[in-house]
Design a protein around this motif. Structure first.
Motif, PDB file in Angstrom:
ATOM      1  N   SER A 194       0.841  -1.195   0.000  1.00 41.94           N
ATOM      2  CA  SER A 194       0.000   0.000   0.000  1.00 41.94           C
ATOM      3  C   SER A 194       0.875   1.244   0.000  1.00 41.94           C
ATOM      4  N   VAL A 195       0.259   2.327  -0.398  1.00 37.35           N
ATOM      5  CA  VAL A 195       0.846   3.653  -0.227  1.00 37.35           C
ATOM      6  C   VAL A 195      -0.238   4.492   0.429  1.00 37.35           C
ATOM      7  N   ASN A 196       0.056   5.029   1.614  1.00 33.70           N
ATOM      8  CA  ASN A 196      -0.967   5.751   2.367  1.00 33.70           C
ATOM      9  C   ASN A 196      -0.359   7.044   2.925  1.00 33.70           C
ATOM     10  N   PRO A 197      -0.288   8.096   2.093  1.00 33.72           N
ATOM     11  CA  PRO A 197       0.325   9.349   2.562  1.00 33.72           C
ATOM     12  C   PRO A 197      -0.491   9.987   3.678  1.00 33.72           C
ATOM     13  N   ASP A 198       0.076  11.013   4.259  1.00 34.49           N
ATOM     14  CA  ASP A 198      -0.657  11.783   5.257  1.00 34.49           C
ATOM     15  C   ASP A 198      -1.910  12.400   4.638  1.00 34.49           C
ATOM     16  N   PHE A 201      -8.175   0.765  21.583  1.00 33.37           N
ATOM     17  CA  PHE A 201      -7.927   0.772  20.141  1.00 33.37           C
ATOM     18  C   PHE A 201      -8.129   2.187  19.618  1.00 33.37           C
ATOM     19  N   SER A 202      -7.069   2.763  19.049  1.00 28.53           N
ATOM     20  CA  SER A 202      -7.113   4.136  18.538  1.00 28.53           C
ATOM     21  C   SER A 202      -6.767   4.121  17.047  1.00 28.53           C
ATOM     22  N   PRO A 203      -7.769   4.056  16.173  1.00 31.01           N
ATOM     23  CA  PRO A 203      -7.497   4.022  14.732  1.00 31.01           C
ATOM     24  C   PRO A 203      -7.525   5.420  14.115  1.00 31.01           C
ATOM     25  N   PHE A 204      -6.435   5.815  13.459  1.00 31.69           N
ATOM     26  CA  PHE A 204      -6.398   7.133  12.837  1.00 31.69           C
ATOM     27  C   PHE A 204      -7.344   7.190  11.632  1.00 31.69           C
ATOM     28  N   GLY A 205      -7.567   6.041  11.014  1.00 33.03           N
ATOM     29  CA  GLY A 205      -8.445   6.004   9.847  1.00 33.03           C
ATOM     30  C   GLY A 205      -7.642   6.273   8.592  1.00 33.03           C
ATOM     31  N   MET A 206      -7.433   5.243   7.782  1.00 31.78           N
ATOM     32  CA  MET A 206      -6.544   5.360   6.636  1.00 31.78           C
ATOM     33  C   MET A 206      -7.318   5.315   5.322  1.00 31.78           C
ATOM     34  N   GLY A 207      -6.795   6.044   4.336  1.00 31.49           N
ATOM     35  CA  GLY A 207      -7.428   6.074   3.025  1.00 31.49           C
ATOM     36  C   GLY A 207      -7.525   4.715   2.361  1.00 31.49           C
ATOM     37  N   ILE A 208      -6.608   3.812   2.703  1.00 34.02           N
ATOM     38  CA  ILE A 208      -6.671   2.478   2.089  1.00 34.02           C
ATOM     39  C   ILE A 208      -7.975   1.762   2.425  1.00 34.02           C
ATOM     40  N   ALA A 246      -8.418  15.641   2.412  1.00 35.25           N
ATOM     41  CA  ALA A 246      -8.112  14.758   1.279  1.00 35.25           C
ATOM     42  C   ALA A 246      -7.302  13.569   1.788  1.00 35.25           C
ATOM     43  N   LEU A 247      -7.767  12.367   1.477  1.00 35.60           N
ATOM     44  CA  LEU A 247      -7.057  11.146   1.849  1.00 35.60           C
ATOM     45  C   LEU A 247      -6.716  10.367   0.574  1.00 35.60           C
ATOM     46  N   PRO A 248      -5.520  10.587   0.007  1.00 32.25           N
ATOM     47  CA  PRO A 248      -5.088   9.806  -1.151  1.00 32.25           C
ATOM     48  C   PRO A 248      -4.499   8.471  -0.699  1.00 32.25           C
ATOM     49  N   ALA A 249      -4.584   7.469  -1.547  1.00 28.32           N
ATOM     50  CA  ALA A 249      -4.029   6.162  -1.171  1.00 28.32           C
ATOM     51  C   ALA A 249      -3.939   5.244  -2.379  1.00 28.32           C
ATOM     52  N   TYR A 250      -3.127   4.209  -2.215  1.00 30.88           N
ATOM     53  CA  TYR A 250      -3.068   3.092  -3.172  1.00 30.88           C
ATOM     54  C   TYR A 250      -3.060   1.807  -2.368  1.00 30.88           C
ATOM     55  N   LEU A 251      -3.791   0.821  -2.842  1.00 36.45           N
ATOM     56  CA  LEU A 251      -3.845  -0.484  -2.181  1.00 36.45           C
ATOM     57  C   LEU A 251      -3.672  -1.579  -3.222  1.00 36.45           C
ATOM     58  N   GLY A 252      -2.664  -2.419  -3.010  1.00 38.62           N
ATOM     59  CA  GLY A 252      -2.375  -3.514  -3.931  1.00 38.62           C
ATOM     60  C   GLY A 252      -2.842  -4.853  -3.392  1.00 38.62           C
ATOM     61  N   ASN A 253      -2.061  -5.904  -3.687  1.00 34.08           N
ATOM     62  CA  ASN A 253      -2.320  -7.247  -3.159  1.00 34.08           C
ATOM     63  C   ASN A 253      -3.728  -7.740  -3.488  1.00 34.08           C
ATOM     64  N   GLY A 254      -4.112  -7.613  -4.770  1.00 36.55           N
ATOM     65  CA  GLY A 254      -5.427  -8.075  -5.190  1.00 36.55           C
ATOM     66  C   GLY A 254      -6.449  -6.967  -5.308  1.00 36.55           C
ATOM     67  N   PHE A 255      -6.251  -5.862  -4.584  1.00 34.59           N
ATOM     68  CA  PHE A 255      -7.155  -4.715  -4.712  1.00 34.59           C
ATOM     69  C   PHE A 255      -6.771  -3.892  -5.948  1.00 34.59           C
TER      70      PHE A 255
END
Length: 337
Positions: free
Chosen positions: A40-44, A299-306, A60-69
């Motif tokens: 994945s690529v998950n910038p700030d 559990f503290s999840p920042f929440g990712m674009g992926i 804005a939450l840009p992202a890239y997700l691989g591995n089948g996605f």
């Protein structure tokens, strides 16, 4: 090559998510594991703020997700708290999905529901793994009874959780009453109670969900957690750092959560290190780290674009398969060079 763009409206997103919440949780699980394996690529996130509207922002939450996605994209989500007084929701969002090979957008989806669904799926996934893969709570406490709280509650019930009692607290008691009367399945619980005292809720619940809009910690007494509850700290800024320092802390991504004065970020600033972090949720799911009930678990999840990409791409596939998308074949112009 065809250059088509699909538009998927909120009603379609809502129907797909509501009908398959368990599958949505599995999609989020796979996204976490792909991210942990480096696919994945998950910038700030990028925050657009306004000098004359200090409480408003568009992120804005840009992202890239691989591995089948194999999808890239951007979530563009606005938060305008004043909308609530105007009679409509605080947040609005769109998600753009881009073809990884060409970069061309292939779908635009209404995304406030996708954002809520991925947040709820993440919370439920954490609740399952951090409770020893149990699906039972004696008393669920919800602090902040808005849109996200409703999704977390519905995901819990739809994925098989048994919850004896529910306690609700909001700065606006009217909102808690509304949540009780419109969102809660009263027949699924022994009691559902609106409580004016948030400290009583924290002290007496074994599963606690924070979904507020708090910008600074408002829970400061660490002894409230002496009964070692499981805390889903979705809103990230409710708890004083002293509480985290006495707990086991699980996050979605260590680097991402240590910013913007989240409670983990405040704890890092106070101690000068990150040793209070037990690990990530992916670490727990793969057995690289573990937790137990000898101390509170937070559990503290920042929440990712992926996660938005994963859920959005899944919704897109479901919508196309069932013919529920609006397809535009002429959106792009001059596609021959």
């Amino acid at each position: 090559m065809q250059f088509e763009l699909s538009i998927i409206n909120g009603k379609t997103v809502f129907d797909i998510v509501r009908a398959q919440r368990s599958e949505c949780v599995q999609v989020v699980r796979e996204a976490y594991l792909a991210h942990a394996d480096g696919h994945s690529v998950n910038p700030d996130s990028y925050f657009l703020k306004f000098p004359d509207k200090p409480d408003c922002r568009i992120i804005a939450l840009p992202a890239y997700l691989g591995n089948g996605f194999d999808v890239a994209g951007l979530k563009w989500i606005a938060s305008y708290p004043g909308n609530i007084q105007r009679g409509f929701p605080r947040a609005s969002a769109v998600l753009v999905l881009n073809n990884y090979e060409t970069g061309y957008p292939f779908a635009i989806l209404e995304s406030s529901i996708i954002s809520a669904a991925r947040t709820a799926a993440s919370a439920v996934l954490a609740a399952h793994w951090l409770s020893g893969q149990s699906c039972r709570a004696h008393s669920l406490g919800i602090v902040g009874t808005g849109f996200i709280a409703r999704y977390v509650y519905e995901f819990l019930l739809d994925t098989g959780w048994t919850i004896e009692d529910v306690q609700l607290h909001d700065r606006s008691p009217v909102e808690s009453e509304k949540f009780r009367n419109t969102a809660c399945h009263l027949e699924r619980h022994r009691t559902v109670t609106v409580v004016p005292d948030v400290e009583h809720l924290v002290r007496t619940c074994d599963l606690i969900v924070f979904t507020t809009v708090a910008s600074t910690p408002h829970i400061v007494d660490a002894t409230l957690f002496d009964h070692n509850p499981l805390v889903l700290h979705i809103s990230l800024r409710d708890l004083a750092p002293e509480i985290l320092l006495r707990s086991q802390n699980v996050v979605d991504d260590v680097e991402h959560v240590m910013k913007a004065n989240t409670s983990p970020h405040l704890a890092e600033q106070q101690t000068g290190n990150r040793s209070f972090v037990t690990g990530t949720l992916a670490d727990i799911m793969t057995g690289r780290r573990s937790v137990d009930r000898s101390r509170p678990i937070i559990f503290s999840p920042f929440g990712m674009g992926i996660l938005d990409l994963a859920v959005g791409n899944w919704v897109y596939g479901q919508a196309v398969a069932s013919g529920q998308e609006l397809r535009l074949s002429d959106f792009f112009y001059e596609t021959v060079r």
